[in-house]
Motif scaffolding. Structure first.
Motif, PDB file in Angstrom:
ATOM      1  N   ILE A 142     -52.562 -32.776 -97.503  1.00 10.50           N
ATOM      2  CA  ILE A 142     -52.713 -32.097 -96.219  1.00 10.50           C
ATOM      3  C   ILE A 142     -52.335 -30.641 -96.424  1.00 10.50           C
ATOM      4  O   ILE A 142     -51.287 -30.332 -97.017  1.00 10.50           O
ATOM      5  N   THR A 143     -53.219 -29.754 -95.969  1.00  8.53           N
ATOM      6  CA  THR A 143     -52.914 -28.326 -96.059  1.00  8.53           C
ATOM      7  C   THR A 143     -52.916 -27.735 -94.656  1.00  8.53           C
ATOM      8  O   THR A 143     -53.424 -28.341 -93.701  1.00  8.53           O
ATOM      9  N   ASN A 144     -52.341 -26.546 -94.519  1.00  6.68           N
ATOM     10  CA  ASN A 144     -52.434 -25.832 -93.248  1.00  6.68           C
ATOM     11  C   ASN A 144     -53.774 -25.111 -93.185  1.00  6.68           C
ATOM     12  O   ASN A 144     -54.614 -25.267 -94.076  1.00  6.68           O
ATOM     13  N   ALA A 145     -53.954 -24.316 -92.166  1.00  7.22           N
ATOM     14  CA  ALA A 145     -55.240 -23.643 -91.972  1.00  7.22           C
ATOM     15  C   ALA A 145     -55.552 -22.654 -93.081  1.00  7.22           C
ATOM     16  O   ALA A 145     -56.713 -22.329 -93.337  1.00  7.22           O
ATOM     17  N   CYS A 161     -58.616 -29.921 -85.954  1.00  5.43           N
ATOM     18  CA  CYS A 161     -58.563 -28.795 -85.017  1.00  5.43           C
ATOM     19  C   CYS A 161     -57.666 -29.144 -83.824  1.00  5.43           C
ATOM     20  O   CYS A 161     -57.427 -30.323 -83.512  1.00  5.43           O
ATOM     21  N   ASP A 162     -57.191 -28.108 -83.109  1.00  9.80           N
ATOM     22  CA  ASP A 162     -56.404 -28.332 -81.878  1.00  9.80           C
ATOM     23  C   ASP A 162     -57.353 -28.436 -80.694  1.00  9.80           C
ATOM     24  O   ASP A 162     -58.581 -28.457 -80.852  1.00  9.80           O
ATOM     25  N   GLU A 163     -56.750 -28.468 -79.455  1.00 10.74           N
ATOM     26  CA  GLU A 163     -57.571 -28.650 -78.267  1.00 10.74           C
ATOM     27  C   GLU A 163     -58.547 -27.498 -78.048  1.00 10.74           C
ATOM     28  O   GLU A 163     -59.612 -27.664 -77.435  1.00 10.74           O
ATOM     29  N   GLN A 164     -58.174 -26.341 -78.568  1.00 15.29           N
ATOM     30  CA  GLN A 164     -59.039 -25.176 -78.389  1.00 15.29           C
ATOM     31  C   GLN A 164     -60.088 -25.067 -79.509  1.00 15.29           C
ATOM     32  O   GLN A 164     -60.882 -24.133 -79.533  1.00 15.29           O
ATOM     33  N   GLY A 165     -60.084 -26.039 -80.443  1.00 12.85           N
ATOM     34  CA  GLY A 165     -61.064 -26.028 -81.524  1.00 12.85           C
ATOM     35  C   GLY A 165     -60.682 -25.166 -82.706  1.00 12.85           C
ATOM     36  O   GLY A 165     -61.506 -24.919 -83.585  1.00 12.85           O
ATOM     37  N   GLN A 166     -59.424 -24.702 -82.735  1.00 17.23           N
ATOM     38  CA  GLN A 166     -58.964 -23.883 -83.851  1.00 17.23           C
ATOM     39  C   GLN A 166     -58.495 -24.783 -85.004  1.00 17.23           C
ATOM     40  O   GLN A 166     -57.847 -25.816 -84.777  1.00 17.23           O
ATOM     41  N   ILE A 167     -58.843 -24.406 -86.222  1.00 18.26           N
ATOM     42  CA  ILE A 167     -58.446 -25.209 -87.398  1.00 18.26           C
ATOM     43  C   ILE A 167     -56.942 -25.111 -87.579  1.00 18.26           C
ATOM     44  O   ILE A 167     -56.363 -24.018 -87.626  1.00 18.26           O
ATOM     45  N   ILE A 168     -56.316 -26.302 -87.692  1.00 22.41           N
ATOM     46  CA  ILE A 168     -54.867 -26.320 -87.929  1.00 22.41           C
ATOM     47  C   ILE A 168     -54.521 -26.980 -89.267  1.00 22.41           C
ATOM     48  O   ILE A 168     -53.478 -26.676 -89.859  1.00 22.41           O
ATOM     49  N   HIS A 169     -55.392 -27.897 -89.713  1.00 19.59           N
ATOM     50  CA  HIS A 169     -55.117 -28.580 -90.983  1.00 19.59           C
ATOM     51  C   HIS A 169     -56.432 -28.930 -91.686  1.00 19.59           C
ATOM     52  O   HIS A 169     -57.471 -29.085 -91.054  1.00 19.59           O
ATOM     53  N   TYR A 170     -56.302 -29.091 -93.008  1.00 18.70           N
ATOM     54  CA  TYR A 170     -57.350 -29.717 -93.811  1.00 18.70           C
ATOM     55  C   TYR A 170     -56.772 -30.990 -94.410  1.00 18.70           C
ATOM     56  O   TYR A 170     -55.645 -30.987 -94.948  1.00 18.70           O
ATOM     57  N   LEU A 171     -57.532 -32.066 -94.316  1.00 16.64           N
ATOM     58  CA  LEU A 171     -57.081 -33.352 -94.823  1.00 16.64           C
ATOM     59  C   LEU A 171     -58.022 -33.792 -95.946  1.00 16.64           C
ATOM     60  O   LEU A 171     -59.231 -33.936 -95.739  1.00 16.64           O
ATOM     61  N   GLY A 172     -57.445 -33.970 -97.130  1.00 12.69           N
ATOM     62  CA  GLY A 172     -58.242 -34.406 -98.274  1.00 12.69           C
ATOM     63  C   GLY A 172     -57.848 -35.796 -98.728  1.00 12.69           C
ATOM     64  O   GLY A 172     -56.664 -36.076 -98.923  1.00 12.69           O
ATOM     65  N   LEU A 173     -58.833 -36.670 -98.882  1.00 11.33           N
ATOM     66  CA  LEU A 173     -58.616 -38.014 -99.408  1.00 11.33           C
ATOM     67  C   LEU A 173     -59.481 -38.173-100.657  1.00 11.33           C
ATOM     68  O   LEU A 173     -60.674 -37.840-100.628  1.00 11.33           O
ATOM     69  N   PHE A 174     -58.891 -38.656-101.744  1.00  7.47           N
ATOM     70  CA  PHE A 174     -59.671 -38.805-102.970  1.00  7.47           C
ATOM     71  C   PHE A 174     -59.202 -40.041-103.742  1.00  7.47           C
ATOM     72  O   PHE A 174     -58.053 -40.487-103.607  1.00  7.47           O
TER      73      PHE A 174
END
Length: 716
Positions: A55-58, A135-148
């Motif tokens: 998990i990364t931040n924006a 994304c949050d309620e306003q559609g702004q990116i807050i995290h990236y989630l990577g699964l591998f």
């Protein structure tokens, strides 16, 4: 309905402290309990998942990873927190690859694909990666989630399957399937660029004996090295493939001339012919190659390969260790060959074939010991036709077996007729490898011998080409043993010395007789290498207790040298040409050996004395050959005039180094021999200029110098 409730209760007291009531507040916490359960489940999934999670931040900075991430990558959680995921990059992907990934994340909020990354220890691993944008309620990116997940093993298995499907598992070069695909691509490229494309088919010569003698493991190592040697001679655009066994195919692209293809194949041949050192064993093999060139041969892929294969077979017929270029008019030649086969079959059925017999004598005793049966085609219009003209046309066919069986029958009947007349000769016949190894050969030979039960089969001899014996060593050995042990016939090895490893294999061949190939006998007095081969074959045959016969003896000098070398049996034109069976009895009764044959051979002559006598004969023949070159009506064939390349010159140098003979005599001989060669060279120049009178004066001087050398040798 069941609900989760949270209750808080406190007592109510009076002034004296006694509890008089309870105050209770109860709240419904069912939703909170559900949320807690979800969190616990999420934490368990995060911790126990078999996929790596990051998990990364924006900004793409890692804020958390799960244990499987650490297990796959080798990094601890503390080592990666605050880092960018690009610490895992392998360098195997281009910038365009990652640009496409980010474009997908921006557009679709998701990306999935295969990525090669690198572990902490530097090992590469393949992963199936899925990245999601949070994304949050306003559609702004807050995290990236990577699964591998680690799919390295799966990718390796896939690569292995692709390797097995398109590459030869032993040599790791393309197989027939991949070669066909590359051939299609090369043909398209040739059409676009208007360049030539050579399709080459290679077959190793003498490979089967390697397996027979050293085992298949060594044979496999030879094949691996052959493939490596071919690859090293090719350009990057060319292709080599293995088509099974000891057969290889090569594509030579972007050629501007046919000569380029010939040069490339010559380099390949040179590389393959170099000896192989495997398990401390030195092994040599040969190679025959067929070539066809597109678009000169404007055929489909399958036909191109077939034409290359046909040309390879022609190279083998031509003597092996060579290549043959397919002629675009080959189809017409095939039609012509088919007609020739039919003509030969018609002649055979019409009884136009006959056996001629060439005598074989003991040079020392003068006794006629046997004859060799030689097939001839007595054509009603063309006359007597040599087997060299028609037998190659029916090679490896059923007709060849029919003709061979007829030869066996005719020769056996003729042998019986001679013995009934009191003429106790031995008859030998030539048997092809294809006939020898054909089904039913032993049975047919046995049945033929049974037609004359009173005749001893030991008077019947089969002659097998040495090249056949070495190529099919194991199978030929079995047939030879059956012929000798079960049927009692003798077996001779014909054209000995022409095989790739004759001396090493003689001990494995249970033959009675060895016949020295006529090409070595013919040139042994003028070629020191041929002399050495004849000498070696005679010595080796004696060591292995094999009878030895010299073929193609054409003059009396050759006879005397053979006698001095210890070879007493011979056949050739100096004795008699092949003749009809009816002439043999009369010729045998009237035969007298030439008086000069045994004059130079003394009883118990020493090796040194015999060698001196041989050199006297060689020098006399050298002088006679010079004299023949003075005849302006013929194209001159000059003898060797370089002491380093002559048999006598080499011996003289060794004799001086080892002081075998008196040094004063050797110095005189050396000085005279040097003068002899100088006069010979000068005479040659005058002949070339047409100054024959001057050349004749030089020849008179040569005679005097030769007499001096001959007298010195006689006195040694």
């Amino acid at each position: 309905r069941r609900r989760w409730l949270e209750s808080h209760a406190v007592p109510m007291r009076n002034t004296t402290g006694d509890i008089i009531a309870m105050l209770s507040v109860t709240r419904d916490i069912t939703e909170r309990k559900r949320a807690e359960e979800s969190q616990r489940l999420a934490a368990r999934v995060f911790g126990e998942a078999h996929e790596g999670i990051v998990i990364t931040n924006a900004d793409g900075i890692i804020i958390d990873v799960n244990p499987m991430f650490c297990e796959i990558t080798g990094y601890s959680r503390d080592e990666v927190l605050g880092q960018n995921p690009n610490i895992l990059q392998s360098g195997n992907h281009s910038p365009d690859f990652f640009q496409g990934m980010w474009n997908s994340l921006k557009t679709h909020r998701h990306w999935q694909g295969e990525v090669w990354n690198r572990k902490k220890n530097g090992d590469l691993f393949a992963e199936l990666l899925s990245i999601s944008v949070l994304c949050d309620e306003q559609g702004q990116i807050i995290h990236y989630l990577g699964l591998f997940s680690d799919i390295t093993e799966s990718k390796q298995q896939q690569q292995l399957l692709e390797l097995l499907a398109h590459f030869d598992p032993l040599t790791r070069i393309p197989n027939r399937t991949l070669f066909t695909d590359r051939l299609l691509q090369a043909l398209a490229h040739s059409k676009r660029d208007q360049s030539l494309l050579a399709i080459c088919f290679l077959d190793l010569d003498g490979f089967k004996p390697v397996n027979d003698e050293f085992g298949h493991d060594v044979g496999d190592q030879v094949l691996i090295e052959v493939a490596d040697r071919i690859k090293q001679t090719l350009r990057e655009a060319d292709t080599v493939s293995r088509h099974g066994g000891d057969e290889f195919a090569v594509l030579l692209s972007d050629l501007r001339s046919i000569e380029e293809s010939k040069l490339a194949i010559s380099r390949i041949h040179q590389a393959i012919l170099e000896p192989y050192l495997i398990n401390e064993q030195t092994i040599t093999i040969g190679v025959s190659t067929g070539i066809t060139v597109y678009p000169l041969d404007d055929s489909d892929p399958d036909t191109l390969l077939r034409h290359a294969d046909q040309s390879m077979y022609q190279a083998k017929l031509a003597g092996r260790n060579s290549f043959h270029l397919f002629d675009a008019n080959q189809n017409q030649q095939d039609i012509d060959r088919h007609k020739q086969v039919n003509d030969i079959k018609t002649a055979f059925l019409g009884q136009e074939f006959s056996l001629y017999y060439q005598p074989k004598v003991n040079l020392k005793s003068g006794q006629v010991v046997g004859v060799e049966a030689l097939i001839r085609w007595v054509h009603p219009e063309r006359g007597l036709i040599s087997p060299l003209v028609f037998m190659p046309i029916i090679t490896a066919s059923h007709l060849e077996i029919e003709v061979g069986n007829w030869v066996i029958k005719q020769a056996w009947q003729q042998l019986a007729a001679w013995h009934n007349q009191g003429l106790l000769l031995e008859v030998s016949i030539n048997i092809s490898g294809y006939h020898l190894l054909s089904p039913g050969f032993i049975e047919h030979l046995d049945a033929t011998l049974a037609t004359q039960p009173q005749l001893a089969s030991q008077f019947f001899q089969l002659e097998i080409l040495e090249s056949t014996a070495l190529d099919e060593l194991s199978a030929v050995n079995r047939v030879i043993k059956a012929c000798r042990n079960q049927l009692g016939v003798k077996v001779a090895l014909d054209d000995f010395g022409t095989g790739y490893s004759s001396l090493a294999h003689l001990r494995h061949l249970p033959v009675d007789c060895v016949k020295i190939d006529q090409s070595f006998v013919r040139d042994m007095l003028g070629n020191p290498d041929d002399f050495a081969i004849v000498e070696s074959v005679i010595s080796l045959s004696d060591a292995f207790h094999r009878e030895v016969v010299a073929e193609g003896v054409e003059n009396h000098n050759q006879v005397n040298v053979l006698l001095l070398m210890g070879c007493e049996l011979a056949q050739g034109f100096v004795i008699a040409k092949p003749m009809p069976a009816d002439d043999i009895a009369g010729w045998t009764q009237g035969y007298q050996p030439h008086s000069s044959w045994s004059m130079l051979v003394e009883p118990n002559i020493s090796t040194e004395k015999a060698l001196i006598t041989i050199f006297r004969i060689e020098l006399r023949q050298w002088l006679n050959q010079i004299h023949a070159c003075l005849d302006s009506t013929h194209q001159p064939v000059w003898p060797v005039m370089n002491s380093k390349k002559s048999h006598f010159g080499r011996w003289l140098k060794r004799a001086q180094q080892h002081a075998i003979y008196p040094i004063q005599i050797l110095e005189k001989i050396s000085k005279a021999y040097k003068e002899l060669l100088q006069h010979g060279i000068a005479l040659k120049h005058h002949v070339i200029k047409g100054e024959f009178e001057t050349a004749q004066h030089y020849f008179s001087d040569l005679q005097i110098i030769h007499e001096d050398i001959d007298q010195l040798l006689l006195n040694m």
